[in-house]
Motif scaffolding. Sequence first.
Motif, PDB file in Angstrom:
ATOM      1  N   UNK A   1       0.812  -1.218   0.000  1.00 34.55           N
ATOM      2  CA  UNK A   1       0.000   0.000   0.000  1.00 34.55           C
ATOM      3  C   UNK A   1       0.840   1.261   0.000  1.00 34.55           C
ATOM      4  N   UNK A   2       2.106   1.140  -0.352  1.00 32.98           N
ATOM      5  CA  UNK A   2       2.903   2.353  -0.530  1.00 32.98           C
ATOM      6  C   UNK A   2       4.238   2.350   0.190  1.00 32.98           C
ATOM      7  N   UNK A   3       5.151   3.141  -0.352  1.00 27.11           N
ATOM      8  CA  UNK A   3       6.470   3.316   0.258  1.00 27.11           C
ATOM      9  C   UNK A   3       6.435   4.410   1.311  1.00 27.11           C
ATOM     10  N   UNK A   4       7.255   4.265   2.332  1.00 33.49           N
ATOM     11  CA  UNK A   4       7.461   5.359   3.272  1.00 33.49           C
ATOM     12  C   UNK A   4       8.568   6.263   2.744  1.00 33.49           C
ATOM     13  N   UNK A   5       8.492   7.537   3.086  1.00 29.42           N
ATOM     14  CA  UNK A   5       9.589   8.455   2.794  1.00 29.42           C
ATOM     15  C   UNK A   5      10.643   8.299   3.895  1.00 29.42           C
ATOM     16  N   UNK A   6      11.816   8.890   3.663  1.00 29.15           N
ATOM     17  CA  UNK A   6      12.844   8.892   4.716  1.00 29.15           C
ATOM     18  C   UNK A   6      12.283   9.560   5.973  1.00 29.15           C
ATOM     19  N   UNK A   7      11.461  10.596   5.785  1.00 23.22           N
ATOM     20  CA  UNK A   7      10.858  11.284   6.935  1.00 23.22           C
ATOM     21  C   UNK A   7       9.911  10.362   7.694  1.00 23.22           C
ATOM     22  N   UNK A   8       9.093   9.586   6.976  1.00 20.80           N
ATOM     23  CA  UNK A   8       8.182   8.640   7.629  1.00 20.80           C
ATOM     24  C   UNK A   8       8.970   7.621   8.456  1.00 20.80           C
ATOM     25  N   UNK A   9      10.103   7.188   7.925  1.00 15.43           N
ATOM     26  CA  UNK A   9      10.928   6.201   8.626  1.00 15.43           C
ATOM     27  C   UNK A   9      11.547   6.834   9.876  1.00 15.43           C
ATOM     28  N   UNK A  10      12.128   8.023   9.691  1.00 19.53           N
ATOM     29  CA  UNK A  10      12.780   8.682  10.830  1.00 19.53           C
ATOM     30  C   UNK A  10      11.782   9.077  11.904  1.00 19.53           C
ATOM     31  N   UNK A  11      10.568   9.427  11.488  1.00 21.89           N
ATOM     32  CA  UNK A  11       9.569   9.837  12.470  1.00 21.89           C
ATOM     33  C   UNK A  11       9.280   8.723  13.483  1.00 21.89           C
ATOM     34  N   UNK A  12       9.338   7.466  13.016  1.00 22.90           N
ATOM     35  CA  UNK A  12       9.114   6.344  13.946  1.00 22.90           C
ATOM     36  C   UNK A  12      10.169   6.336  15.048  1.00 22.90           C
ATOM     37  N   UNK A  13      11.388   6.744  14.691  1.00 21.32           N
ATOM     38  CA  UNK A  13      12.493   6.742  15.660  1.00 21.32           C
ATOM     39  C   UNK A  13      12.418   7.979  16.560  1.00 21.32           C
ATOM     40  N   UNK A  14      12.206   9.135  15.931  1.00 20.27           N
ATOM     41  CA  UNK A  14      12.274  10.404  16.656  1.00 20.27           C
ATOM     42  C   UNK A  14      11.080  10.631  17.577  1.00 20.27           C
ATOM     43  N   UNK A  15       9.939  10.023  17.251  1.00 17.79           N
ATOM     44  CA  UNK A  15       8.704  10.428  17.929  1.00 17.79           C
ATOM     45  C   UNK A  15       8.233   9.476  19.014  1.00 17.79           C
ATOM     46  N   UNK A  16       9.067   8.507  19.391  1.00 20.49           N
ATOM     47  CA  UNK A  16       8.669   7.681  20.534  1.00 20.49           C
ATOM     48  C   UNK A  16       9.282   8.281  21.807  1.00 20.49           C
ATOM     49  N   UNK A  17       8.590   8.153  22.936  1.00 17.19           N
ATOM     50  CA  UNK A  17       9.101   8.769  24.179  1.00 17.19           C
ATOM     51  C   UNK A  17      10.456   8.187  24.596  1.00 17.19           C
ATOM     52  N   UNK A  18      10.770   6.974  24.140  1.00 16.87           N
ATOM     53  CA  UNK A  18      12.003   6.301  24.564  1.00 16.87           C
ATOM     54  C   UNK A  18      13.187   6.608  23.654  1.00 16.87           C
ATOM     55  N   UNK A  19      13.069   7.617  22.792  1.00 15.69           N
ATOM     56  CA  UNK A  19      14.131   7.879  21.809  1.00 15.69           C
ATOM     57  C   UNK A  19      15.532   7.876  22.434  1.00 15.69           C
ATOM     58  N   UNK A  20      15.684   8.566  23.557  1.00 13.29           N
ATOM     59  CA  UNK A  20      17.030   8.739  24.117  1.00 13.29           C
ATOM     60  C   UNK A  20      17.587   7.434  24.695  1.00 13.29           C
ATOM     61  N   UNK A  21      16.751   6.419  24.882  1.00 21.41           N
ATOM     62  CA  UNK A  21      17.248   5.147  25.423  1.00 21.41           C
ATOM     63  C   UNK A  21      17.678   4.185  24.322  1.00 21.41           C
ATOM     64  N   UNK A  22      17.403   4.526  23.058  1.00 14.49           N
ATOM     65  CA  UNK A  22      17.664   3.573  21.963  1.00 14.49           C
ATOM     66  C   UNK A  22      19.154   3.305  21.794  1.00 14.49           C
ATOM     67  N   UNK A  23      19.506   2.028  21.711  1.00 10.76           N
ATOM     68  CA  UNK A  23      20.885   1.665  21.384  1.00 10.76           C
ATOM     69  C   UNK A  23      20.985   1.102  19.974  1.00 10.76           C
ATOM     70  N   UNK A  24      19.888   0.556  19.454  1.00 10.84           N
ATOM     71  CA  UNK A  24      19.916  -0.079  18.131  1.00 10.84           C
ATOM     72  C   UNK A  24      18.615   0.161  17.375  1.00 10.84           C
ATOM     73  N   UNK A  25      18.729   0.179  16.062  1.00 10.44           N
ATOM     74  CA  UNK A  25      17.539   0.222  15.196  1.00 10.44           C
ATOM     75  C   UNK A  25      17.658  -0.903  14.186  1.00 10.44           C
ATOM     76  N   UNK A  26      16.572  -1.643  13.997  1.00 13.89           N
ATOM     77  CA  UNK A  26      16.561  -2.701  12.978  1.00 13.89           C
ATOM     78  C   UNK A  26      15.410  -2.428  12.005  1.00 13.89           C
ATOM     79  N   UNK A  27      15.719  -2.527  10.707  1.00  9.69           N
ATOM     80  CA  UNK A  27      14.707  -2.356   9.663  1.00  9.69           C
ATOM     81  C   UNK A  27      14.122  -3.732   9.378  1.00  9.69           C
TER      82      UNK A  27
END
Length: 357
Positions: A145-171
């Motif tokens: 149903x469609x591709x995400x933009x780089x912004x859509x992808x980054x928003x998932x990382x930036x907009x969670x309350x736990x952002x500062x605790x993240x050590x890893x991201x997996x796609x």
Amino acid sequence: MISKTNLLGMTLAQLQQLCAAEDMPKYTAKQMCDWLYAKRVDSVDAMTNLSLKARSRLNEIAYIGRHAPVQCQVSTDGTKKYLFEIEDEDREMHVSSPNSDNSQFKRYVEAVYIPDGDRATLCISCQVGCRMGCRFCVTGQQGFHGNLTAADILNQIFSIPEFTTLTNVVYMGMGEPMDNLDSVLGSTEVLTADWGLGWSPKRITVSSVGIIPGLRRFLKESQCHLAVSLHNPFAQERLAIMPMQKAYPIAEVVALLKQYDWSGQRRVSFEYTMFAGLNDDLRHATELVSMLKGLYCRVNLIRFHASPDTPYRTASSQAMNQFRDYLNAHGITCTIRASRGEDIMAACGLLAGQACQ
Ligand code: SF4
């Protein structure tokens, strides 16, 4: 209606182009990167060291596409599944009609936050749905149903309350990263560049079913880790659960990966979801060892989470332990990945991108 530019996800070079086009000083682009990525502001007005004139013009032509998740489900094991609404490209057109019902245009993706001791991993999505059609995967059964933009992808990382605790991201969420590689590489560039978040690429793993042209480009342009979804070493058996095997046979994928040097910082791993009676016996373990011989890699065994509509069944713990021990005894580092978030449908292959009622 003039559409505004989303600043989130833009690279330093893209922001420099924007500044040049708008007659702003070149250093403004670096300042904007600092506000967007180091300070993670969500409005142009918050960029207080930009001139008033620059902020005023930016507000006319641009915005920062940050938006909070619309829902969060929490597992008994601490895993959290976030639901994000994705803006429809034609959304403004629909919104401008006073009588329109916009609900039909809403699309969602999910991201899963997995705390584990002093580590915290976020599993993110890169597409709404997926066109790879893996038979055992809830996302794959929904279609594309469609591709995400780089912004859509980054928003998932930036907009969670736990952002500062993240050590890893997996796609490894919804979608096939090699099928939306421009956006994926755009987002990893922001994560790793010194003008962005400055993360080491070792903190990021990108998964793939093995789209060979995409893999070639990814391996050339990125230093992030790679995880290949293997699931069965026999061509015909793999084809029965993964249609992309027809276009990109796993033997050719492994042959390609053997051309690269994996003894340095970057790692390649293989994901192997275990199904009872399909891929969990000695015959498969032997073939897998033979296939991966000479490749410096690791194998992660994943417990299959049976959903109500699937004909596939979970392999036994005994079969998984034996499989793991065989691989380890034959020189391939193999672990059984702990299952997380099963009670909130956040585990591997269960992401549906649907809101709870
Ligand atoms: Fe797509 Fe991954 Fe699901 Fe396969 S397993 S259908 S690649 S999301």
